[in-house]
Design a protein around this motif. Structure first.
Motif, short mmCIF file in Angstrom:
data_model
loop_
_atom_site.label_atom_id
_atom_site.label_comp_id
_atom_site.label_asym_id
_atom_site.label_seq_id
_atom_site.Cartn_x
_atom_site.Cartn_y
_atom_site.Cartn_z
N ASN A 108 -4.03 17.29 -9.80
CA ASN A 108 -4.83 18.36 -9.67
C ASN A 108 -5.87 18.34 -8.65
OD1 ASN A 108 -3.31 20.42 -11.14
ND2 ASN A 108 -4.46 19.41 -13.01
N LEU A 109 -5.85 17.24 -7.55
CA LEU A 109 -6.91 17.16 -6.58
C LEU A 109 -6.03 17.50 -5.38
CD1 LEU A 109 -8.41 13.58 -7.95
CD2 LEU A 109 -9.39 15.88 -7.94
N LYS A 110 -6.77 17.84 -4.40
CA LYS A 110 -6.35 18.03 -3.07
C LYS A 110 -6.75 17.15 -2.27
CE LYS A 110 -5.04 21.23 0.37
NZ LYS A 110 -3.86 20.87 0.78
N ILE A 111 -5.68 16.34 -1.55
CA ILE A 111 -6.08 15.31 -0.55
C ILE A 111 -6.39 15.92 0.82
CG2 ILE A 111 -4.80 13.43 0.63
CD1 ILE A 111 -2.97 13.05 -1.89
N LEU A 112 -7.46 15.24 1.20
CA LEU A 112 -7.94 15.73 2.66
C LEU A 112 -7.37 14.63 3.69
CD1 LEU A 112 -11.35 16.95 1.78
CD2 LEU A 112 -9.37 18.20 2.05
N GLU A 113 -7.54 13.39 3.30
CA GLU A 113 -6.96 12.23 4.06
C GLU A 113 -6.13 11.38 3.26
OE1 GLU A 113 -9.46 10.41 7.30
OE2 GLU A 113 -10.82 12.24 7.35
N LEU A 114 -5.26 10.56 3.71
CA LEU A 114 -4.57 9.57 3.04
C LEU A 114 -3.91 8.48 3.97
CD1 LEU A 114 -2.09 8.89 0.83
CD2 LEU A 114 -0.86 10.81 2.02
N ILE A 115 -4.09 7.36 3.46
CA ILE A 115 -3.39 6.17 3.76
C ILE A 115 -2.49 5.61 2.45
CG2 ILE A 115 -3.80 3.75 4.64
CD1 ILE A 115 -6.30 4.61 6.03
N THR A 116 -1.10 5.26 3.05
CA THR A 116 -0.44 4.84 2.06
C THR A 116 0.49 3.84 2.63
OG1 THR A 116 0.82 4.94 -0.05
CG2 THR A 116 1.16 6.54 1.72
N PHE A 117 1.24 2.91 1.99
CA PHE A 117 2.10 1.93 2.63
C PHE A 117 2.65 1.17 1.47
CE2 PHE A 117 -2.19 0.26 2.66
CZ PHE A 117 -2.04 -1.08 2.11
N PHE A 118 3.61 0.42 1.70
CA PHE A 118 4.32 -0.44 0.74
C PHE A 118 3.87 -2.01 0.90
CE2 PHE A 118 7.79 2.83 1.14
CZ PHE A 118 7.37 3.40 0.01
N ARG A 119 3.81 -2.60 -0.35
CA ARG A 119 3.43 -3.99 -0.17
C ARG A 119 4.37 -4.90 -0.98
NH1 ARG A 119 -2.43 -4.27 -1.60
NH2 ARG A 119 -2.77 -4.37 0.51
N LYS A 120 4.48 -6.01 -0.45
CA LYS A 120 5.47 -7.08 -1.43
C LYS A 120 4.55 -8.37 -1.53
CE LYS A 120 9.98 -5.84 0.43
NZ LYS A 120 11.18 -6.64 1.10
N THR A 121 4.54 -8.93 -2.48
CA THR A 121 3.91 -10.33 -2.87
C THR A 121 4.94 -11.26 -3.28
OG1 THR A 121 1.84 -8.86 -3.33
CG2 THR A 121 1.89 -11.23 -3.48
N LYS A 122 5.10 -12.51 -2.69
CA LYS A 122 6.09 -13.05 -3.09
C LYS A 122 5.49 -14.39 -3.99
CE LYS A 122 9.20 -12.48 0.85
NZ LYS A 122 10.08 -13.22 1.53
N LEU A 123 5.88 -14.56 -5.01
CA LEU A 123 5.44 -15.60 -6.13
C LEU A 123 5.24 -17.16 -5.40
CD1 LEU A 123 4.57 -16.43 -8.86
CD2 LEU A 123 6.98 -16.65 -9.52
N SER A 124 6.32 -17.40 -4.73
CA SER A 124 6.37 -18.71 -3.97
C SER A 124 5.17 -19.06 -2.92
CB SER A 124 7.66 -19.11 -3.16
OG SER A 124 7.90 -18.02 -2.16
#
Length: 184
Positions: free
Chosen positions: A76-92
């Protein structure tokens, strides 16, 4: 607000589109936290891989648009600006890093009033996010465990970090940073 949790964040149709995008995107070597200098070796930080930042497109199947619509509906919030992306982290890679098994809380940029992450895998608290009273505390105040399609969002000035004892071979997440408040 300490943090908010939204279970089953994406509806099944949108989740399918998001996962399909996740597995088909190119990821570039990166590290966390960008606010701290770790020298020339990303392995000295919290090494990860990140997609490009998502952008608005005039298309209902675009992950940026799906996230924005879903977050606004669920919070129920209005987004005025947005940054999003995907991330992977490898255990090794984490196991090679000095960050392995060390908690180094950070704060996110104060340009945003909400930060968060959506989990796409993992079931151990060790694959989640730790929250702290301040950056100097070793023991977390709270831990949010990952759950498929769980969203957690919080004040970006709340010290936090991903667990440094990851259990899954690859940790898949969607970080995001939002402005929802008008400047005064």
């Amino acid at each position: 607000m300490l943090f908010n949790i939204v279970e089953d964040f994406y509806n099944p149709n949108d989740l399918g589109i998001i996962i399909l995008n996740f597995i088909n995107l190119n990821f570039k070597e990166s590290f966390q936290s960008h606010q701290t200098f770790y020298g020339s070796e990303r392995i000295n930080a919290y090494p990860c891989y990140e997609s490009d930042k998502m952008k608005y497109q005039d298309n209902n199947l675009n992950p940026y648009n799906i996230f924005k619509k879903t977050f606004e509906n669920k919070s129920n919030l209005k987004i005025l600006e947005l940054i999003t992306f995907f991330r992977k982290t490898k255990l090794s890679e984490l196991k090679e890093s000095p960050s392995w098994n060390q908690h180094k809380p950070h704060k996110d940029s104060n340009l945003y009033d909400i930060a968060g992450v959506i989990y796409f895998n993992g079931s151990s608290l060790k694959d989640g996010t730790n929250f702290y009273l301040d950056k100097n505390h070793y023991e977390p105040t709270a831990i949010v465990g990952p759950r498929f399609n769980r969203c957690v969002f919080y004040d970006p000035q709340l010290p936090h970090c991903p667990s440094m004892c990851q259990q899954v071979e690859e940790r898949w997440t969607q970080p995001f940073f939002l402005i929802t408040k008008e400047e005064k």
